[in-house]
Scaffold this motif. Structure first.
Motif, PDB file in Angstrom:
ATOM      1  N   GLY A 162       0.989  -1.790  -0.529  1.00  0.00           N
ATOM      2  CA  GLY A 162       0.034  -0.194  -0.113  1.00  0.00           C
ATOM      3  C   GLY A 162       1.222   1.047   0.316  1.00  0.00           C
ATOM      4  O   GLY A 162       0.366   2.556   0.521  1.00  0.00           O
TER       5      GLY A 162
ATOM      6  N   VAL B 119       2.185   4.718  -4.839  1.00  0.00           N
ATOM      7  CA  VAL B 119       0.976   5.835  -6.174  1.00  0.00           C
ATOM      8  C   VAL B 119       0.474   5.078  -6.547  1.00  0.00           C
ATOM      9  O   VAL B 119      -0.664   5.050  -6.639  1.00  0.00           O
ATOM     10  CB  VAL B 119       2.221   6.531  -6.552  1.00  0.00           C
ATOM     11  CG1 VAL B 119       1.488   7.453  -7.365  1.00  0.00           C
ATOM     12  CG2 VAL B 119       3.412   7.001  -5.832  1.00  0.00           C
ATOM     13  N   ASP B 120       0.854   3.922  -7.396  1.00  0.00           N
ATOM     14  CA  ASP B 120       0.283   2.956  -7.739  1.00  0.00           C
ATOM     15  C   ASP B 120       0.624   1.660  -7.609  1.00  0.00           C
ATOM     16  O   ASP B 120       1.198   0.851  -7.238  1.00  0.00           O
ATOM     17  CB  ASP B 120       0.968   2.544  -9.288  1.00  0.00           C
ATOM     18  CG  ASP B 120      -0.073   1.640 -10.235  1.00  0.00           C
ATOM     19  OD1 ASP B 120       0.377   1.071 -11.747  1.00  0.00           O
ATOM     20  OD2 ASP B 120      -1.038   1.173  -9.306  1.00  0.00           O
ATOM     21  N   CYS B 121      -0.696   0.959  -6.433  1.00  0.00           N
ATOM     22  CA  CYS B 121      -0.493  -0.593  -5.705  1.00  0.00           C
ATOM     23  C   CYS B 121      -1.584  -1.403  -6.396  1.00  0.00           C
ATOM     24  O   CYS B 121      -1.149  -2.341  -6.111  1.00  0.00           O
ATOM     25  CB  CYS B 121      -1.235  -0.003  -4.128  1.00  0.00           C
ATOM     26  SG  CYS B 121      -0.840   1.423  -3.523  1.00  0.00           S
ATOM     27  N   SER B 122      -1.692  -1.524  -7.841  1.00  0.00           N
ATOM     28  CA  SER B 122      -2.533  -2.376  -7.874  1.00  0.00           C
ATOM     29  C   SER B 122      -1.364  -3.942  -8.274  1.00  0.00           C
ATOM     30  O   SER B 122      -0.443  -3.911  -8.697  1.00  0.00           O
ATOM     31  CB  SER B 122      -2.692  -1.888  -9.799  1.00  0.00           C
ATOM     32  OG  SER B 122      -2.780  -0.799 -10.226  1.00  0.00           O
TER      33      SER B 122
ATOM     34  N   TRP C  42      -1.016  -7.371  -3.991  1.00  0.00           N
ATOM     35  CA  TRP C  42      -1.433  -8.476  -3.507  1.00  0.00           C
ATOM     36  C   TRP C  42      -0.773  -9.391  -3.286  1.00  0.00           C
ATOM     37  O   TRP C  42      -1.071 -10.452  -3.234  1.00  0.00           O
ATOM     38  CB  TRP C  42      -2.939  -8.063  -2.691  1.00  0.00           C
ATOM     39  CG  TRP C  42      -3.294  -7.838  -4.068  1.00  0.00           C
ATOM     40  CD1 TRP C  42      -3.750  -8.822  -4.478  1.00  0.00           C
ATOM     41  CD2 TRP C  42      -4.072  -6.950  -4.300  1.00  0.00           C
ATOM     42  NE1 TRP C  42      -4.662  -8.801  -6.032  1.00  0.00           N
ATOM     43  CE2 TRP C  42      -4.930  -7.328  -5.355  1.00  0.00           C
ATOM     44  CE3 TRP C  42      -4.557  -5.714  -4.089  1.00  0.00           C
ATOM     45  CZ2 TRP C  42      -5.661  -6.756  -6.282  1.00  0.00           C
ATOM     46  CZ3 TRP C  42      -4.650  -4.360  -5.549  1.00  0.00           C
ATOM     47  CH2 TRP C  42      -5.439  -4.756  -6.136  1.00  0.00           C
TER      48      TRP C  42
ATOM     49  N   LEU D 276      -8.682  -0.592  -1.693  1.00  0.00           N
ATOM     50  CA  LEU D 276      -6.954  -1.210  -1.405  1.00  0.00           C
ATOM     51  C   LEU D 276      -7.316  -2.525  -0.648  1.00  0.00           C
ATOM     52  O   LEU D 276      -7.299  -3.424  -0.798  1.00  0.00           O
ATOM     53  CB  LEU D 276      -5.435  -0.260  -1.000  1.00  0.00           C
ATOM     54  CG  LEU D 276      -4.436  -1.432  -1.150  1.00  0.00           C
ATOM     55  CD1 LEU D 276      -4.004  -2.295  -2.388  1.00  0.00           C
ATOM     56  CD2 LEU D 276      -3.194  -0.504  -0.494  1.00  0.00           C
TER      57      LEU D 276
ATOM     58  N   ALA E  48     -10.214  -4.869  -1.884  1.00  0.00           N
ATOM     59  CA  ALA E  48      -9.127  -6.068  -2.879  1.00  0.00           C
ATOM     60  C   ALA E  48      -8.076  -6.687  -2.213  1.00  0.00           C
ATOM     61  O   ALA E  48      -8.485  -8.585  -2.871  1.00  0.00           O
ATOM     62  CB  ALA E  48      -8.617  -5.052  -4.294  1.00  0.00           C
TER      63      ALA E  48
END
Lengths: 366, 367
Positions: free
Chosen positions: B94, B97-100, B103, B151, B154
């Protein structure tokens, strides 16, 4: 001072007008040296009073933007700053507050009056910032909005028939809310401030500071300041815009360039906001009541809200506007004129057509 | 002589003695974005200094950091019982900036542990199976948000069928009591909406006393637990020393039930439900994984693919085990080494036995 022209002009004017008593012009009619016998009170210091009267009549604009992840208390803080409900607040959890998918810009205006002075305050909220899973470039809508306000002002300025008082929607101050993690800045914080510190006055604040003890606060602040410095981010008040020594000393205290003293009076201010009042020692104070104590918002031993308020409103309000106008706006204007080949943008002016507003900053901003 | 008394009521005691001897393994995962007090809470829960040598990198370094999985082990002994606690940490979650998809490494890790266990279970030597499966995941939710963030949702959806989730609100001293209640309510609603299955604390038996039942109900009501952690002892002149956080306006006491749910969490996690968490992991989550795995093998295409793979291992049941597409060769070498070592141990034991029986035989000959 030229000697000939003012004389003849005044004489000619006098002959045309009905001979009425005219105030003595500031420029002497004849070149004379200052007669030391004419010591006494001239009265030019009343200009301050004249300006004050004018300001009170016309009032003034102030536009403040708040940026930060949702839930950091942005709206509450602004309401506390201006002691009124100027910011829409999702105070009740039960309301269906869906996080917007993209960053939205919401500007709400209020007229506040105090001591005969009217202020048209506009609070610009940015819901959705930093709330998504992927926050790449989520600062772009904000940058675009700021540039659009500069553009609006520029268009008015270059008009042939200008308004007497151009409505000022430019963002004078941007409060950036840092999450009190206790570790350091988050990558998103760095990215935002890097992009926007050259475009608008950024004042970073540490939000919800009631989760940090005194030691944690001071360590966190130090780390944040160091990180900002290392990354070349200049928050307001920027060192390069200090006009004189007085400014410098005062601002240095706030920026904390001097070796540290025990009191923490420096930025970023660690703040707590509240719109609820509680009884403490017989007084009603704004605060937060917890089972282990009451946090008083305006108590300097508890948090630095009072410092932020004094800084933004009581001492540097005008300076914020001036830096926005003289520096940030001028930078934008110069860029636009350069892009347009030295010609002012505008329709119908020498046949030039308005080029589109740049959404991303021009390279010179870096 | 007591004709009615057979004696197997002593069985629980025997089990107890055996498990005390064997010791107890537990793997706990902590997840959530950085700065929510995870490490402090773990240190408070287990009264250790697991995170002493930790260094949090600064923001610039974290710009390009990917999520890593860190394991720390500690042995805790209390009342003669040894617990080997393994903590799995997920620094970097987390942060970017981009946590896509940030996980995915976590999901992979959990599944790898299941896969390892599946292999061990189907292997030849099952004496020393190391259970490295994740028995519980403490997920930290920010007290500054308005409930679960995208987040959070997800992540929870990606792992809820694979690990026991206990949601926790970190740094809960940021909230006033009403705010805490409202946040808990919102989170519970969101969990239901998003159909996320968190760990269900089992109902207590109907023959428990009223006090216990009431306590149990209270504990269940306070999920997600709003916790505050601290390793510092505050000594305010006069009052007894407490673990807490000292502010200018008062001191938060970690173990005060009116201040936060730390005691509840500790009670439920460590004192009463440690064993149940392991059982649910084994009986429900692991079995689910195993069933899915084997079922996918039962399909013809999968079987061919698996048998063609050079690295698959023939188990006693002749079903080639599926390979996770991203299994490392190194990991397999390690597994083989482990297997070899176990074989060697067995061999040595057999040799020792043979020598002993030989010596005995000689002795008897001599007599």
């Amino acid at each position: 001072m030229s000697k000939g022209l003012p004389e003849t002009r005044t004489d000619a004017a006098m002959s045309e007008l009905v001979p009425e008593p005219r105030p003595k012009p500031a420029v002497p009619m004849k070149p004379v040296s200052i007669n030391p016998n004419l010591l006494g009170y001239i009265g030019i210091d009343t200009i301050i009073e004249q300006m004050r009267k004018k300001t009170m009549k016309t009032g003034f604009d102030f536009n403040i933007m708040v940026v930060g992840q949702s839930g950091l208390g942005k709206s509450t803080l602004v309401n506390t700053l201006f002691k009124s409900q100027v910011s829409r607040k999702a105070s009740s959890w039960n309301r269906e507050e869906k996080i917007p998918k993209t960053v939205e810009i919401k500007a709400i205006g209020h007229v506040i009056e105090e001591g005969g002075v009217k202020m048209k305050l506009t609070v610009i909220d940015t819901p959705g910032f930093g709330d998504q899973i992927n926050n790449e470039n989520c600062w772009e809508p904000i940058e675009k909005y700021i540039n659009e306000q500069y553009e609006k002002f520029l268009k008015e300025e270059v008009n042939i028939a200008r308004k007497k008082r151009i409505p000022d929607t430019r963002v004078h101050c941007c409060l950036y809310f840092i999450s009190p993690t206790g570790h350091s800045l988050r990558p998103l914080d760095l990215e935002f401030m890097k992009h926007l510190s050259k475009v608008v006055n950024i004042i970073p604040v540490i939000a919800k500071a009631d989760t940090m003890t005194l030691e944690e606060k001071s360590e966190f602040k130090q780390r944040v300041r160091k990180e900002l410095e290392v990354n070349g981010i200049e928050f307001y008040p920027q060192k390069e815009f200090d006009e004189d020594l007085e400014d410098k000393t005062e601002n240095d205290k706030i920026r904390r360039d001097k070796p540290s003293s025990l009191k923490q009076e420096s930025m970023p201010f660690a703040v707590v906001g509240s719109d609820k009042e509680y009884q403490v020692n017989g007084k009603r104070v704004l605060g937060r009541k917890t089972p282990w104590g009451i946090i008083e918002v305006e108590n300097l031993n508890h948090c630095e809200f009072a410092l932020l308020r004094d800084f933004v409103i009581r001492t540097h309000l005008q300076d914020l506007k001036e830096v926005t106008h003289n520096i940030h706006y001028e930078t934008y204007r110069a860029k636009r004129l350069n892009d347009n080949g030295g010609l002012p943008p505008g329709e119908g002016l020498l046949g030039t057509v308005l080029p589109p507003v740049p959404a991303t900053p021009c390279p010179t901003a870096e | 002589m007591d004709k009615e008394y057979v004696g197997f009521a002593a069985l629980p005691n025997q089990l107890h003695r055996k498990s005390v001897k064997k010791g107890f393994d537990f793997t706990l995962m902590v997840a959530g974005e950085s700065g929510l007090g995870k490490s402090t809470l773990i240190n408070s829960l287990f009264l250790t200094n697991l995170y002493e040598d930790r260094q949090v990198p600064e923001a610039r370094a974290r710009l390009t950091q990917t999520l890593t999985i860190e394991r720390r082990g500690v042995e805790i002994e209390e009342g003669g019982i040894k617990v080997k606690l393994t903590l799995v940490d997920t620094p970097g979650f987390g942060d970017s900036v981009d946590c896509s998809d940030c996980w995915l490494p976590v999901v992979r890790f959990i599944e790898e542990q299941f896969e390892q266990y599946l292999r061990d279970e189907s292997g030849l030597n099952r004496k020393n199976i190391q259970d490295s499966r994740v028995h519980c995941c403490l997920y930290f939710i920010s007290p500054f948000g308005r409930g679960l963030r995208p987040l959070d949702v997800a992540f929870l959806r990606a792992v809820h069928e694979k690990v026991n989730i206990i949601p926790v609100i970190g740094k809960a001293d940021a909230l006033m009591p009403k705010e805490t209640q409202a946040l808990k309510q919102k989170i519970r609603e969101q969990l239901q909406e998003e159909e996320i299955n968190i760990y269900q604390f089992p109902d207590c038996d109907s023959d428990e006393d009223e006090d216990f039942k009431r306590q149990d109900a209270e504990m269940k009501e306070s999920i997600p637990f709003a916790v505050v952690g601290s390793c510092e002892v505050v000594r305010d002149g006069g009052t007894r020393p407490v673990r807490g956080r000292r502010y200018s306006w008062g001191t938060v006491e970690v173990e005060n039930p009116h201040h936060c749910d730390f005691l509840n969490l500790r009670r439920m996690l460590v004192q009463t439900h440690l064993q149940d968490l392991k059982e649910v992991t084994h009986d429900l989550l692991y079995e689910g994984y195993r069933a899915r795995c084997l079922q996918s093998l039962a399909r013809p295409g999968a079987r061919d693919r698996a048998s063609r793979s050079k690295l698959s291992r023939q188990s006693a049941t002749e079903i080639p085990l599926p390979m996770l597409p991203l299994a490392d060769t190194e990991k397999l070498i390690r597994e083989k080494d482990e297997e070899l070592r176990r074989m060697q141990e067995m061999l040595e034991k057999m040799q020792a036995q043979m020598q002993q029986s030989q010596a005995q035989g000689e002795q008897s000959d001599a007599l």
